[in-house]
Design a protein around this motif. Structure first.
Motif, short mmCIF file in Angstrom:
data_model
loop_
_atom_site.label_atom_id
_atom_site.label_comp_id
_atom_site.label_asym_id
_atom_site.label_seq_id
_atom_site.Cartn_x
_atom_site.Cartn_y
_atom_site.Cartn_z
N MET A 1 15.31 36.69 62.30
CA MET A 1 16.50 36.45 63.08
C MET A 1 17.70 37.17 62.45
N LYS A 2 18.69 37.43 63.27
CA LYS A 2 19.90 38.11 62.80
C LYS A 2 20.79 37.11 62.07
N VAL A 3 21.25 37.50 60.92
CA VAL A 3 22.16 36.67 60.14
C VAL A 3 23.38 37.51 59.79
N THR A 4 24.54 36.93 59.95
CA THR A 4 25.78 37.59 59.53
C THR A 4 26.20 36.99 58.19
N GLY A 5 26.45 37.85 57.23
CA GLY A 5 26.80 37.35 55.91
C GLY A 5 26.91 38.47 54.90
N TYR A 6 26.51 38.14 53.69
CA TYR A 6 26.66 39.06 52.57
C TYR A 6 25.30 39.18 51.89
N LYS A 7 24.83 40.38 51.71
CA LYS A 7 23.47 40.64 51.27
C LYS A 7 23.49 41.22 49.85
N TYR A 8 22.55 40.73 49.03
CA TYR A 8 22.49 41.16 47.62
C TYR A 8 21.06 41.52 47.25
N THR A 9 20.91 42.56 46.48
CA THR A 9 19.57 43.02 46.13
C THR A 9 19.00 42.30 44.91
N ASN A 10 19.84 41.57 44.19
CA ASN A 10 19.31 40.76 43.08
C ASN A 10 20.01 39.41 43.06
N GLU A 11 19.36 38.43 42.51
CA GLU A 11 19.85 37.06 42.57
C GLU A 11 21.14 36.88 41.78
N ILE A 15 24.62 34.95 42.73
CA ILE A 15 25.22 33.90 41.89
C ILE A 15 26.67 34.25 41.56
N ASP A 16 26.91 35.49 41.24
CA ASP A 16 28.27 35.92 40.92
C ASP A 16 29.19 35.75 42.13
N ALA A 17 28.68 36.09 43.31
CA ALA A 17 29.48 35.94 44.53
C ALA A 17 29.80 34.47 44.78
N ARG A 18 28.80 33.61 44.58
CA ARG A 18 29.02 32.17 44.75
C ARG A 18 30.09 31.66 43.79
N GLU A 19 30.02 32.13 42.57
CA GLU A 19 31.00 31.68 41.57
C GLU A 19 32.40 32.18 41.89
N SER A 20 32.49 33.34 42.49
CA SER A 20 33.80 33.84 42.90
C SER A 20 34.43 32.92 43.93
N TYR A 53 21.15 36.34 50.06
CA TYR A 53 22.27 36.49 50.97
C TYR A 53 23.08 35.20 51.04
N ILE A 54 24.32 35.36 51.46
CA ILE A 54 25.22 34.23 51.74
C ILE A 54 25.62 34.32 53.20
N PRO A 67 31.83 40.82 56.32
CA PRO A 67 30.37 40.60 56.29
C PRO A 67 29.61 41.69 57.04
N GLU A 68 28.30 41.65 56.90
CA GLU A 68 27.43 42.54 57.66
C GLU A 68 26.38 41.70 58.37
N THR A 69 25.65 42.30 59.28
CA THR A 69 24.57 41.60 59.99
C THR A 69 23.23 42.23 59.62
N PHE A 70 22.26 41.34 59.30
CA PHE A 70 20.96 41.84 58.86
C PHE A 70 19.87 40.87 59.35
N ASP A 71 18.63 41.30 59.23
CA ASP A 71 17.49 40.50 59.68
C ASP A 71 16.93 39.67 58.52
N VAL A 72 16.64 38.39 58.80
CA VAL A 72 15.96 37.53 57.84
C VAL A 72 14.69 37.01 58.51
N GLU A 73 13.56 37.23 57.88
CA GLU A 73 12.30 36.75 58.42
C GLU A 73 12.20 35.23 58.27
N THR A 74 11.68 34.56 59.32
CA THR A 74 11.53 33.10 59.27
C THR A 74 10.08 32.73 59.55
#
Lengths: 78, 285
Positions: A1-11, A15-20, A53-54, A67-74
């Motif tokens: 499904m399409k998700v709008t948010g912020y995508k990160y290639t490593n965990e 975590i850093d984005a969450r802490e910000s 992603y967030i 933000p950007e929009t990307f696909d997340v498999e469910t």
């Protein structure tokens, strides 16, 4: 499904984005509070390659930018 | 204020109270945003975060054994209030918790307690968006059989979702689900096998009161009326329930909900009594 948010290639980047966000909004107010984070990140574990992603929220623009929009498999629905 | 009776010793005592869980015992978990459910339970009903400064406070019940709305609106003021902890009134302390601000269901909007016309008769309810709101239970309700009573309305559905379920690990395995929704408005309960799914089609138009049972026989009742039943072999990989409001990482339930009572046993023999108790309070049907 399409998700709008912020995508990160490593965990750690997620975590850093969450802490910000936590720092910006002053969360937690008290160490004993239930609320410990402003926003949570998710692992797109069914995607290849895996990413983190967030999901977008209006409150995140000021911290994380546009933000950007990307696909997340469910999992399949029964 | 309590308007009690004058006892022999001259003390003022609170009037007797009998909650739904006093009459229908044995609940595994029980949550209400609107009322006290058991005479044995003396704690808060919810813990709320206010948007003005993100501080939190427990909100309990008043002398009528309903949510102390005065305390709630005094705390939140003209701002928004979000539920961070939905206290389990069953006695099992399996509270529903959400530690992420963005994922917390809302109970006060701009100083006004949330209600749902037709569902809660003006009584408080939680508003779950279908973007990211959900609760984790403190611990897994380990059970292969259940009866779930839920007073709620589905208000939106951009994704399919499960209402009371077990978290997946992301591996794609199917968890238990007491209620599932799909994007067309159908709600149903299901085993892993599609052949034993049972469905109903009025989740988006009616205010519902639902009970369901797991096992070789599954049932859906809406407002104390049987909708459908099915018998089949369960090949579901789940072991119980530990989440309210989500299915996997991306699918959430857009609902207003005011009460959930889950038994890890067959309570169909008490269906009418429990349904009537809930309906007497909320005037759903």
């Amino acid at each position: 499904m399409k998700v709008t948010g912020y995508k990160y290639t490593n965990e750690q980047a997620a975590i850093d984005a969450r802490e910000s966000c936590d720092t910006y909004y002053g969360i937690p107010v008290s160490p004993d509070d239930i609320t410990q984070n402003w926003v949570e990140y998710q692992e797109a574990s069914l995607n290849t390659p895996i990413f983190w992603y967030i999901r977008y929220d209006d409150s995140l623009n000021v911290v994380l930018g546009t933000p950007e929009t990307f696909d997340v498999e469910t999992p399949p629905f029964p | 204020m309590y308007y009690g009776l004058l006892g022999l010793a001259g003390k003022v005592s609170a009037p007797s109270f009998t909650g739904i869980l006093d009459t229908y015992t044995g609940a595994a978990v029980a949550y209400s945003a609107a009322r006290r459910l058991s005479s044995s339970y003396t704690g808060a009903l919810i813990r709320v975060r206010r948007s003005s400064d993100n501080t939190e406070q427990d909100i309990g019940y008043d002398g009528s054994n309903v949510l102390d709305e005065s305390a709630l609106t005094t705390f939140v003021g003209a701002n928004n209030g979000f539920v961070v902890k939905w206290y389990d009134q069953s006695g099992n302390s399996n509270h529903a918790v959400q530690s992420t601000a963005a994922n917390q269901p809302q109970i006060v909007t701009s100083g006004t307690v949330n209600t749902q016309a037709g569902l809660s008769a003006g009584k408080p309810c939680l508003t779950f968006d279908d973007t990211n709101d959900f609760f984790d239970l403190t611990s897994l309700v380990t059970t292969a059989n259940y009866t779930a009573f839920v007073a709620q309305k589905r208000t939106s559905g951009s994704t399919s979702s499960q209402w009371i379920s077990q978290k997946t690990s992301g591996s794609g395995t199917r968890p238990y689900a007491a209620i599932l929704y799909n994007t067309t408005g159908t709600f149903f309960m299901s085993t892993y096998n599609s052949s034993t799914q049972i469905t109903s089609t009025n989740s988006t138009t009616n205010y519902i009161l639902l009970t369901s049972r797991w096992g070789s026989t599954q049932n859906i009742y809406i407002n104390n009326s049987a909708i459908t039943t099915s018998t089949g072999t369960d090949s579901n990989s789940g072991t119980g329930f530990d989440v309210i409001g989500r299915r996997g990482p991306t699918e959430f339930s857009g609902v207003t909900n005011t009460e959930i009572i889950l038994y890890s046993s067959d309570k169909l023999s008490d269906l009418t009594g429990i349904s009537n108790n809930i309906n007497t309070f909320y005037s759903i049907y």
